[in-house]
Design a protein around this motif. Structure first.
Motif, mmCIF file in Angstrom:
data_model
loop_
_atom_site.group_PDB
_atom_site.id
_atom_site.type_symbol
_atom_site.label_atom_id
_atom_site.label_comp_id
_atom_site.label_asym_id
_atom_site.label_seq_id
_atom_site.Cartn_x
_atom_site.Cartn_y
_atom_site.Cartn_z
ATOM 1 N N TYR A 191 1.434 -1.122 0.235
ATOM 2 C CA TYR A 191 -0.232 -0.264 0.011
ATOM 3 C C TYR A 191 1.265 0.981 -0.136
ATOM 4 N N ASP A 192 1.717 1.328 0.713
ATOM 5 C CA ASP A 192 3.084 2.736 0.804
ATOM 6 C C ASP A 192 2.732 2.531 -0.596
ATOM 7 N N THR A 245 2.324 1.728 -3.282
ATOM 8 C CA THR A 245 1.514 1.831 -4.764
ATOM 9 C C THR A 245 0.926 3.383 -4.262
ATOM 10 N N ALA A 246 0.970 3.940 -3.524
ATOM 11 C CA ALA A 246 0.425 5.421 -2.589
ATOM 12 C C ALA A 246 1.727 6.372 -3.271
ATOM 13 N N ARG A 247 2.651 5.712 -3.413
ATOM 14 C CA ARG A 247 3.968 6.725 -3.255
ATOM 15 C C ARG A 247 3.734 6.309 -5.418
ATOM 16 N N ALA A 275 1.010 9.159 -6.183
ATOM 17 C CA ALA A 275 1.273 10.504 -6.264
ATOM 18 C C ALA A 275 2.344 11.548 -6.327
ATOM 19 N N SER A 329 5.602 13.448 -3.244
ATOM 20 C CA SER A 329 4.693 13.062 -2.075
ATOM 21 C C SER A 329 4.317 14.278 -1.676
ATOM 22 N N ASN A 385 -7.368 8.090 1.638
ATOM 23 C CA ASN A 385 -6.358 8.801 0.642
ATOM 24 C C ASN A 385 -5.038 8.769 0.215
ATOM 25 N N LEU A 386 -4.379 8.009 -1.406
ATOM 26 C CA LEU A 386 -3.837 7.732 -1.666
ATOM 27 C C LEU A 386 -2.417 8.802 -1.213
ATOM 28 N N HIS A 402 -1.366 9.220 2.226
ATOM 29 C CA HIS A 402 -1.126 8.280 3.213
ATOM 30 C C HIS A 402 0.707 8.617 2.699
ATOM 31 N N ALA A 403 0.506 8.411 1.069
ATOM 32 C CA ALA A 403 2.145 8.899 0.573
ATOM 33 C C ALA A 403 2.737 10.259 1.544
#
Length: 295
Positions: free
Chosen positions: A10-11, A13-15, A18, A46, A94-95, A98-99
């Protein structure tokens, strides 16, 4: 090599989610950040993504979507609350948030920096005509803290003496301020005519004099000199990208300085893409990093 799962997936994917924001919104920052070492690149993107989203809430995009002032304020307030929750807990749905939160936790970005940033963004919900004190407060929250956030990423995991850290903080803040002030000067007509804002104290788009413009340029050059003086204290793998970003904005400042104040009321000065690329190549291929050459 094992496949990522759970929070690590998930981390990542968030980055990744962004990262396109900086590519779509800023040629100059995209060019500069592409030179950062791998350890910094996604983190800087990010930070930029969160800053850009907040800007879009207050700078006309949300209004264009039909949100009135009250609705825009509510959206901005919720973005700040979500950011604080994510930094505290390590998770956001919210990606982009989160990033940013993952970067803030890893790089020890202080809550005071994000709070100052959102306070300045909130100020943009209303017409702006700053006096000197309001101007300094706004620049701190909208720009200096972003420079400090990026510095936290550069220094993550690197022990730095207290005196050096203080000098780096001043340099990062003043570089962020210089970038913001260049944008104020470039966008003076748009900010006044379209957004109802006059950021530079005592200066309006229609009434700026060459003398007033020269004063703003001198102030920016002072910030750039202070920032360049501490570049040598940055980790070695971050110095060149910072100098590239500085060179790009210094070139824009030179073009603004050559433009009569009367023309800034109707003309948005920019640096052509080929010139930007030439500057990037020059600083990428330069055998030594002589910051004085940016003067």
């Amino acid at each position: 090599m094992s496949r990522q799962t759970g929070l690590a997936l998930y981390d990542g994917t968030a980055r990744v989610a962004a990262a396109p924001v900086i590519r779509r919104y800023s040629t100059s920052f995209r060019l500069a950040t592409s030179l950062f070492p791998r350890r910094c690149r996604a983190a800087i993107a990010s930070i930029y993504a969160l800053v850009r989203i907040a800007d879009e809430i207050v700078d006309g995009t949300a209004a264009e979507a039909g949100l009135d002032r009250t609705a825009r304020a509510a959206v901005l307030d919720e973005l700040e609350r979500e950011t604080e929750r994510a930094v505290a807990t390590g998770f956001s749905a919210n990606l982009v948030v989160h990033a940013f939160a993952a970067v803030a936790r890893e790089a020890a970005i202080e809550p005071a920096l994000t709070r100052a940033f959102f306070a300045s963004m909130r100020r943009d919900l209303d017409d702006v005509a700053f006096d000197e004190a309001e101007y300094r407060t706004y620049v701190h929250g909208s720009a200096e803290v972003v420079g400090l956030m990026c510095l936290r990423v550069f220094l993550a995991g690197t022990p730095v003496a207290a005196e050096t850290a203080a000098r780096l903080d001043e340099g990062a803040a003043r570089l962020g301020a210089a970038f913001q002030k260049v944008n104020f000067l470039r966008d003076v007509a748009h900010d006044r005519g379209y957004l109802g804002r006059s950021y530079l104290p005592g200066v309006s788009a229609s009434g700026m004099t060459d003398e007033q413009k020269a004063g703003v340029v001198d102030d920016i050059r002072s910030d750039l000199r202070a920032a360049r003086a501490v570049v040598r204290h940055l980790p070695g793998d971050c110095r060149r990208p910072v100098l590239v970003a500085t060179a790009l904005f210094a070139e824009l400042l030179r073009r603004l300085e050559r433009t009569p104040a009367s023309r800034l009321a109707s003309t948005r000065v920019s640096v052509p893409a080929p010139v930007k690329l030439a500057l990037v190549l020059r600083w990428t291929l330069a055998p030594s990093l002589d910051a004085g050459a940016l003067s």
